[in-house]
Motif scaffolding. Sequence first.
Motif, short mmCIF file in Angstrom:
data_model
loop_
_atom_site.label_atom_id
_atom_site.label_comp_id
_atom_site.label_asym_id
_atom_site.label_seq_id
_atom_site.Cartn_x
_atom_site.Cartn_y
_atom_site.Cartn_z
N LYS A 146 35.88 10.29 38.53
CA LYS A 146 36.39 10.55 39.87
C LYS A 146 35.34 10.36 40.95
CE LYS A 146 37.23 14.72 38.12
NZ LYS A 146 36.82 14.46 36.74
N THR A 147 34.14 11.01 40.77
CA THR A 147 33.07 10.78 41.95
C THR A 147 32.93 9.51 42.08
OG1 THR A 147 32.40 12.93 41.51
CG2 THR A 147 31.07 11.74 42.73
N THR A 148 32.94 8.72 41.11
CA THR A 148 32.47 7.17 41.05
C THR A 148 33.52 6.23 41.99
OG1 THR A 148 31.52 7.21 38.71
CG2 THR A 148 32.07 5.33 39.91
N THR B 233 27.62 12.39 46.74
CA THR B 233 26.93 12.96 45.50
C THR B 233 27.87 14.02 45.26
OG1 THR B 233 25.62 14.53 47.01
CG2 THR B 233 24.54 12.60 46.38
N SER B 234 27.62 14.90 44.12
CA SER B 234 28.56 16.17 43.75
C SER B 234 27.70 17.20 43.56
CB SER B 234 29.06 15.89 42.48
OG SER B 234 30.16 14.94 42.51
N PRO B 235 27.12 17.84 44.52
CA PRO B 235 26.18 18.96 44.44
C PRO B 235 27.09 20.41 43.82
CG PRO B 235 26.32 18.24 46.80
CD PRO B 235 27.48 17.57 46.14
N ILE C 123 36.76 16.52 48.55
CA ILE C 123 36.67 17.94 48.12
C ILE C 123 36.65 18.04 46.73
CG2 ILE C 123 38.07 19.92 48.18
CD1 ILE C 123 39.31 18.89 50.89
N ASP C 124 35.79 18.75 46.03
CA ASP C 124 35.60 19.07 44.53
C ASP C 124 36.20 20.46 44.14
OD1 ASP C 124 35.00 19.33 41.73
OD2 ASP C 124 33.24 17.98 42.00
N LEU C 125 37.14 20.79 43.78
CA LEU C 125 37.62 21.97 43.42
C LEU C 125 37.55 22.70 42.10
CD1 LEU C 125 41.34 21.42 45.22
CD2 LEU C 125 39.17 22.82 46.11
N ILE D 165 40.37 14.40 46.70
CA ILE D 165 40.24 15.72 46.03
C ILE D 165 40.23 15.72 44.69
CG2 ILE D 165 41.17 17.98 46.10
CD1 ILE D 165 43.06 16.83 48.23
N GLU D 166 38.93 16.08 43.92
CA GLU D 166 38.78 16.27 42.45
C GLU D 166 39.46 17.50 42.08
OE1 GLU D 166 35.23 14.86 40.67
OE2 GLU D 166 34.44 13.92 42.73
N TRP D 167 39.95 17.58 40.91
CA TRP D 167 40.73 18.74 40.50
C TRP D 167 41.85 19.31 41.42
CZ3 TRP D 167 39.39 18.60 35.49
CH2 TRP D 167 38.32 18.37 35.11
MG MG Z 1 33.13 14.35 40.16
#
Ligand code: MG
Length: 141
Positions: free
Chosen positions: A39-41, A57-59, A76-78, A104-106
């Motif tokens: 997803k982040t990729t 990045t995904s802190p 947004i990463d939930l 948006i992830e998740w």
């Molecule tokens: Mg990710």
Amino acid sequence: MTKITAPTTEDTISVGYRIGEVVTPGSVIALEGTLGAGKTTIVKGIARALDILEPVTSPTYTIISEYEGRLPLYHIDLYRLSSVDEAELLGAEEYLFGDGVCVIEWSEKIRELFPENYIRVHIIIECTDGTRSIEIEGLEL
Ligand SMILES: [Mg+2]
Ligand SMILES: Nc1ncnc2c1ncn2[C@@H]1O[C@H](COP(=O)(O)OP(=O)(O)OP(=O)(O)O)[C@@H](O)[C@H]1O
């Protein structure tokens, strides 16, 4: 629905790039897929297409990251979010209905806050060799 096979990380980034080339202000992209699906990729590729130089990045504890580019990008990463109430407290709707591109992830955690039209990207890890199958709905590539 568009279905693309991505055998490598760079192929997944390319799919994100193609999405980033055609999104417009207000686009909302829901990224679906298990832990580590890519997803982040995809977000990295979208950022590249939006001329964002800052690395995506995904802190661990950051839920919303904003990047400045040709269009603003809201990542947004939930993953760590437990309820839709929390998302509302974070002001998620301002991003969902803003002038930037919102990825948006998740996102299934806040489905009820979503606009009517959104782009759905579903990443499947093929068990045979780890190749990713990426399904895209709501966007013509
Ligand atoms: Mg990710
Ligand atoms: N098509 C691909 N083939 C093989 N590996 C890939 C592919 N796409 C991405 N990866 C790799 O998968 C790993 C996880 O990617 P990524 O962090 O984007 O997943 P994620 O879905 O955001 O994970 P999380 O659920 O933890 O947020 C990375 O090492 C990335 O390089």
